[in-house]
Design a protein around this motif. Structure first.
Motif, PDB file in Angstrom:
ATOM      1  N   PHE A 340      43.214  59.643  30.630  1.00  0.00           N
ATOM      2  CA  PHE A 340      44.380  59.113  31.348  1.00  0.00           C
ATOM      3  C   PHE A 340      44.167  59.190  32.848  1.00  0.00           C
ATOM      4  O   PHE A 340      44.380  58.205  33.576  1.00  0.00           O
ATOM      5  N   ASP A 341      43.749  60.346  33.328  1.00  0.00           N
ATOM      6  CA  ASP A 341      43.594  60.540  34.775  1.00  0.00           C
ATOM      7  C   ASP A 341      42.528  59.607  35.344  1.00  0.00           C
ATOM      8  O   ASP A 341      42.704  59.039  36.440  1.00  0.00           O
ATOM      9  N   LEU A 342      41.426  59.441  34.635  1.00  0.00           N
ATOM     10  CA  LEU A 342      40.364  58.562  35.129  1.00  0.00           C
ATOM     11  C   LEU A 342      40.823  57.113  35.139  1.00  0.00           C
ATOM     12  O   LEU A 342      40.623  56.389  36.121  1.00  0.00           O
ATOM     13  N   TYR A 343      41.432  56.663  34.060  1.00  0.00           N
ATOM     14  CA  TYR A 343      41.898  55.277  33.996  1.00  0.00           C
ATOM     15  C   TYR A 343      42.892  54.969  35.115  1.00  0.00           C
ATOM     16  O   TYR A 343      42.856  53.894  35.714  1.00  0.00           O
ATOM     17  N   LEU A 344      43.805  55.915  35.386  1.00  0.00           N
ATOM     18  CA  LEU A 344      44.827  55.663  36.399  1.00  0.00           C
ATOM     19  C   LEU A 344      44.227  55.655  37.806  1.00  0.00           C
ATOM     20  O   LEU A 344      44.634  54.853  38.658  1.00  0.00           O
ATOM     21  N   SER A 345      43.247  56.519  38.049  1.00  0.00           N
ATOM     22  CA  SER A 345      42.631  56.595  39.384  1.00  0.00           C
ATOM     23  C   SER A 345      41.558  55.535  39.591  1.00  0.00           C
ATOM     24  O   SER A 345      41.290  55.123  40.723  1.00  0.00           O
ATOM     25  N   ASP A 346      40.940  55.079  38.489  1.00  0.00           N
ATOM     26  CA  ASP A 346      39.847  54.105  38.596  1.00  0.00           C
ATOM     27  C   ASP A 346      39.962  53.087  37.461  1.00  0.00           C
ATOM     28  O   ASP A 346      39.176  53.106  36.503  1.00  0.00           O
ATOM     29  N   PRO A 347      40.947  52.187  37.514  1.00  0.00           N
ATOM     30  CA  PRO A 347      41.159  51.244  36.407  1.00  0.00           C
ATOM     31  C   PRO A 347      39.994  50.285  36.181  1.00  0.00           C
ATOM     32  O   PRO A 347      39.932  49.612  35.145  1.00  0.00           O
ATOM     33  N   GLY A 348      39.057  50.254  37.106  1.00  0.00           N
ATOM     34  CA  GLY A 348      37.898  49.391  36.935  1.00  0.00           C
ATOM     35  C   GLY A 348      37.020  49.763  35.761  1.00  0.00           C
ATOM     36  O   GLY A 348      36.191  48.957  35.318  1.00  0.00           O
ATOM     37  N   VAL A 349      37.195  50.979  35.230  1.00  0.00           N
ATOM     38  CA  VAL A 349      36.382  51.383  34.073  1.00  0.00           C
ATOM     39  C   VAL A 349      37.023  50.953  32.754  1.00  0.00           C
ATOM     40  O   VAL A 349      36.421  51.124  31.687  1.00  0.00           O
ATOM     41  N   LEU A 350      38.223  50.406  32.826  1.00  0.00           N
ATOM     42  CA  LEU A 350      38.910  49.958  31.616  1.00  0.00           C
ATOM     43  C   LEU A 350      38.331  48.635  31.130  1.00  0.00           C
ATOM     44  O   LEU A 350      37.760  47.865  31.918  1.00  0.00           O
ATOM     45  N   PRO A 351      38.480  48.341  29.844  1.00  0.00           N
ATOM     46  CA  PRO A 351      38.058  47.028  29.336  1.00  0.00           C
ATOM     47  C   PRO A 351      38.736  45.902  30.118  1.00  0.00           C
ATOM     48  O   PRO A 351      39.856  46.061  30.638  1.00  0.00           O
ATOM     49  N   THR A 352      38.089  44.761  30.188  1.00  0.00           N
ATOM     50  CA  THR A 352      38.562  43.650  31.015  1.00  0.00           C
ATOM     51  C   THR A 352      39.978  43.216  30.650  1.00  0.00           C
ATOM     52  O   THR A 352      40.804  42.947  31.531  1.00  0.00           O
ATOM     53  N   ASP A 353      40.282  43.144  29.349  1.00  0.00           N
ATOM     54  CA  ASP A 353      41.611  42.680  28.946  1.00  0.00           C
ATOM     55  C   ASP A 353      42.699  43.664  29.361  1.00  0.00           C
ATOM     56  O   ASP A 353      43.826  43.260  29.673  1.00  0.00           O
ATOM     57  N   VAL A 354      42.377  44.963  29.379  1.00  0.00           N
ATOM     58  CA  VAL A 354      43.352  45.962  29.816  1.00  0.00           C
ATOM     59  C   VAL A 354      43.519  45.888  31.333  1.00  0.00           C
ATOM     60  O   VAL A 354      44.643  45.961  31.851  1.00  0.00           O
ATOM     61  N   GLN A 355      42.413  45.714  32.042  1.00  0.00           N
ATOM     62  CA  GLN A 355      42.503  45.555  33.498  1.00  0.00           C
ATOM     63  C   GLN A 355      43.401  44.383  33.874  1.00  0.00           C
ATOM     64  O   GLN A 355      44.172  44.457  34.835  1.00  0.00           O
ATOM     65  N   ALA A 356      43.309  43.304  33.116  1.00  0.00           N
ATOM     66  CA  ALA A 356      44.085  42.101  33.425  1.00  0.00           C
ATOM     67  C   ALA A 356      45.585  42.370  33.366  1.00  0.00           C
ATOM     68  O   ALA A 356      46.363  41.736  34.083  1.00  0.00           O
ATOM     69  N   ARG A 357      45.996  43.317  32.523  1.00  0.00           N
ATOM     70  CA  ARG A 357      47.422  43.629  32.411  1.00  0.00           C
ATOM     71  C   ARG A 357      47.885  44.577  33.517  1.00  0.00           C
ATOM     72  O   ARG A 357      49.076  44.803  33.685  1.00  0.00           O
ATOM     73  N   ILE A 358      46.921  45.146  34.254  1.00  0.00           N
ATOM     74  CA  ILE A 358      47.233  46.098  35.319  1.00  0.00           C
ATOM     75  C   ILE A 358      47.163  45.460  36.691  1.00  0.00           C
ATOM     76  O   ILE A 358      47.922  45.811  37.601  1.00  0.00           O
ATOM     77  N   ASP A 359      46.254  44.497  36.864  1.00  0.00           N
ATOM     78  CA  ASP A 359      45.996  43.932  38.184  1.00  0.00           C
ATOM     79  C   ASP A 359      47.282  43.461  38.862  1.00  0.00           C
ATOM     80  O   ASP A 359      48.056  42.676  38.303  1.00  0.00           O
ATOM     81  N   GLY A 360      47.508  43.972  40.065  1.00  0.00           N
ATOM     82  CA  GLY A 360      48.651  43.568  40.854  1.00  0.00           C
ATOM     83  C   GLY A 360      49.963  44.212  40.459  1.00  0.00           C
ATOM     84  O   GLY A 360      51.011  43.912  41.052  1.00  0.00           O
ATOM     85  N   GLN A 361      49.946  45.099  39.478  1.00  0.00           N
ATOM     86  CA  GLN A 361      51.170  45.732  38.995  1.00  0.00           C
ATOM     87  C   GLN A 361      51.419  47.065  39.698  1.00  0.00           C
ATOM     88  O   GLN A 361      50.497  47.682  40.244  1.00  0.00           O
ATOM     89  N   ALA A 362      52.683  47.502  39.669  1.00  0.00           N
ATOM     90  CA  ALA A 362      53.033  48.797  40.231  1.00  0.00           C
ATOM     91  C   ALA A 362      52.410  49.921  39.401  1.00  0.00           C
ATOM     92  O   ALA A 362      52.008  49.709  38.250  1.00  0.00           O
ATOM     93  N   GLU A 363      52.347  51.119  40.000  1.00  0.00           N
ATOM     94  CA  GLU A 363      51.721  52.245  39.313  1.00  0.00           C
ATOM     95  C   GLU A 363      52.417  52.542  37.988  1.00  0.00           C
ATOM     96  O   GLU A 363      51.755  52.898  37.005  1.00  0.00           O
ATOM     97  N   GLU A 364      53.727  52.417  37.926  1.00  0.00           N
ATOM     98  CA  GLU A 364      54.456  52.696  36.696  1.00  0.00           C
ATOM     99  C   GLU A 364      54.013  51.776  35.572  1.00  0.00           C
ATOM    100  O   GLU A 364      53.789  52.213  34.441  1.00  0.00           O
ATOM    101  N   THR A 365      53.854  50.486  35.861  1.00  0.00           N
ATOM    102  CA  THR A 365      53.387  49.537  34.850  1.00  0.00           C
ATOM    103  C   THR A 365      51.960  49.851  34.450  1.00  0.00           C
ATOM    104  O   THR A 365      51.605  49.808  33.267  1.00  0.00           O
ATOM    105  N   ALA A 366      51.124  50.171  35.426  1.00  0.00           N
ATOM    106  CA  ALA A 366      49.730  50.519  35.136  1.00  0.00           C
ATOM    107  C   ALA A 366      49.665  51.735  34.218  1.00  0.00           C
ATOM    108  O   ALA A 366      48.890  51.764  33.254  1.00  0.00           O
ATOM    109  N   ALA A 367      50.483  52.735  34.500  1.00  0.00           N
ATOM    110  CA  ALA A 367      50.493  53.944  33.675  1.00  0.00           C
ATOM    111  C   ALA A 367      50.917  53.620  32.249  1.00  0.00           C
ATOM    112  O   ALA A 367      50.347  54.153  31.285  1.00  0.00           O
TER     113      ALA A 367
END
Length: 396
Positions: A340-367
């Motif tokens: 959890f901590d790594l994904y939240l601090s460095d979302p670039g390591v997440l799979p591409t489809d998951v990154q797409a749902r985070i890009d440009g979103q607030a931290e709460e949505t990303a979490a």
């Protein structure tokens, strides 16, 4: 006592597919299956249900292939639920569907995984596996072009959400609900201030019966639980005595199976007797009348609840907090927390489809997206992902 019903008639207060309140996204009826049968089949075919095969019950899935997982547990719950539904004149298909769906929101590593996600999500609406189950079946399952989720009937949604009782009432306000409940657009229509229907109550008590008994079985099999201290619990000791008297030379493994089998039968019989007693007292004449009773009707007798309290204390002291289990859970907690901590601090390591749902979103949505991603993982995948991300050798 006789458990089976004398006939297959449906009780007036049971659910009936022809009286279903329907689905929030309208669909044509099936020519081959009724509404509750379709719900059950959609649950079985879901990705979340398949992933239960490698999610922890008590022992982390990789510890051995003889122990229960969330999937085998859910199948055992459904078998008990169908038996009791048949005996009480309830709808077997709905009871089965609810039993199969009740753990779909569990993250990897059982309650330890849930504890860590709840801790990490505290600032972002929290995490609760029951609320996550609703999120899975109404949003996260992506299978149909017309709607998100599985589009289950009102009765299935209501039963899944309230199988442990009302969510709103004395001392429990709307503000106390987990975020995933109130994020669902139709949450108010699920009548969270009443008890669930008969089939959901059956599924909930079947869960209690299944896990109490298979934890005994798995605990003895693992060598963590010893038989002699268990015999000090009067009900269980009496069953061991009867089994040994009937089969003096029985193998230890077979003996344990026979004790557990008899204990399940006793618990089911107790629930049926107490349920029939309460139904006779309250005399509900419809599904809604049963939901609005001041107490659940499907439950253990007071004597059985006292016995189960002793059993649970024993399991907690001698199994759930055993050092071997604690070691597994400590490792599981670190894996979940690190991911959890790594994904939240460095979302670039997440799979591409998951990154797409985070890009440009607030931290709460990303979490929340990250929480959904982790909660969907099996034990094995989470451990492999942790190895890939935190162990140098994992890159080569």
């Amino acid at each position: 006592m006789t458990i089976a019903a004398t006939d297959r008639s449906r009780a007036s207060y049971a659910s009936h597919p022809s009286r279903s309140r329907g689905r929030f996204h309208g669909e044509a009826d099936s020519a081959m299956r009724n509404a509750f049968q379709r719900d059950r089949d959609r649950i079985i075919h879901s990705a979340a249900f398949r992933r239960l095969k490698e999610k922890t019950q008590v022992f982390v899935a990789h510890e051995g292939d003889q122990y229960r997982t969330r999937l085998t547990h859910s199948l055992e719950v459904s078998q008990i639920a169908r038996t009791m539904a048949r005996a009480l004149g309830a709808d077997e298909d709905l009871a089965e569907a609810l039993a199969l769906a009740h753990d779909l929101g569990h993250p990897p590593f059982g309650h330890e995984g849930e504890r860590v996600l709840a801790e990490r999500m505290k600032a972002f609406g929290g995490f609760d596996h029951n609320a996550q189950t609703l999120r899975v079946i109404t949003k996260l399952e992506v299978r149909y072009p017309e709607f998100e989720g599985l589009n289950l009937t009102w009765e299935s949604l209501e039963g899944i959400v309230k199988h442990n009782g009302p969510l709103i009432g004395p001392g429990r306000e709307v503000e106390d609900l987990a975020w995933a409940f109130t994020d669902y657009p139709h949450w108010r229509e699920l009548e969270l201030d009443t008890h669930a229907g008969l089939e959901a109550q059956i599924a909930a008590i079947s869960d209690d019966i299944a896990y109490n008994n298979h934890d005994i079985d798995d605990g003895i099999r693992s060598g963590i639980l010893e038989v002699e201290p268990l015999r000090e619990i009067p009900l269980i000791g009496g069953i061991f005595d009867r089994v040994e008297k009937r089969w003096p030379a029985i193998d230890k493994t077979v003996k344990t199976h026979e004790v557990v089998r008899e204990l399940i039968g006793i618990m089911v019989g107790d629930v049926l007797e107490e349920t029939r007693r309460r139904l006779a007292v309250h005399k509900p004449d419809s599904e809604d009348a049963l939901r609005r009773l001041p107490e659940p009707v499907v439950t253990f007798s007071e004597d059985m609840m006292e016995t189960l309290a002793v059993l649970r204390r024993h399991l907690f002291a001698h199994m759930y907090t055993h050092y071997k289990v604690n070691r597994m859970m400590s490792q599981a907690g670190r894996v979940t927390r690190d991911l959890f901590d790594l994904y939240l601090s460095d979302p670039g390591v997440l799979p591409t489809d998951v990154q797409a749902r985070i890009d440009g979103q607030a931290e709460e949505t990303a979490a929340r997206v990250i929480c959904d991603h982790i909660a969907a993982m099996t034990d094995r995948f989470a451990m492999e992902e942790h190895r890939r991300l935190f162990t140098v050798q994992g890159y080569f």
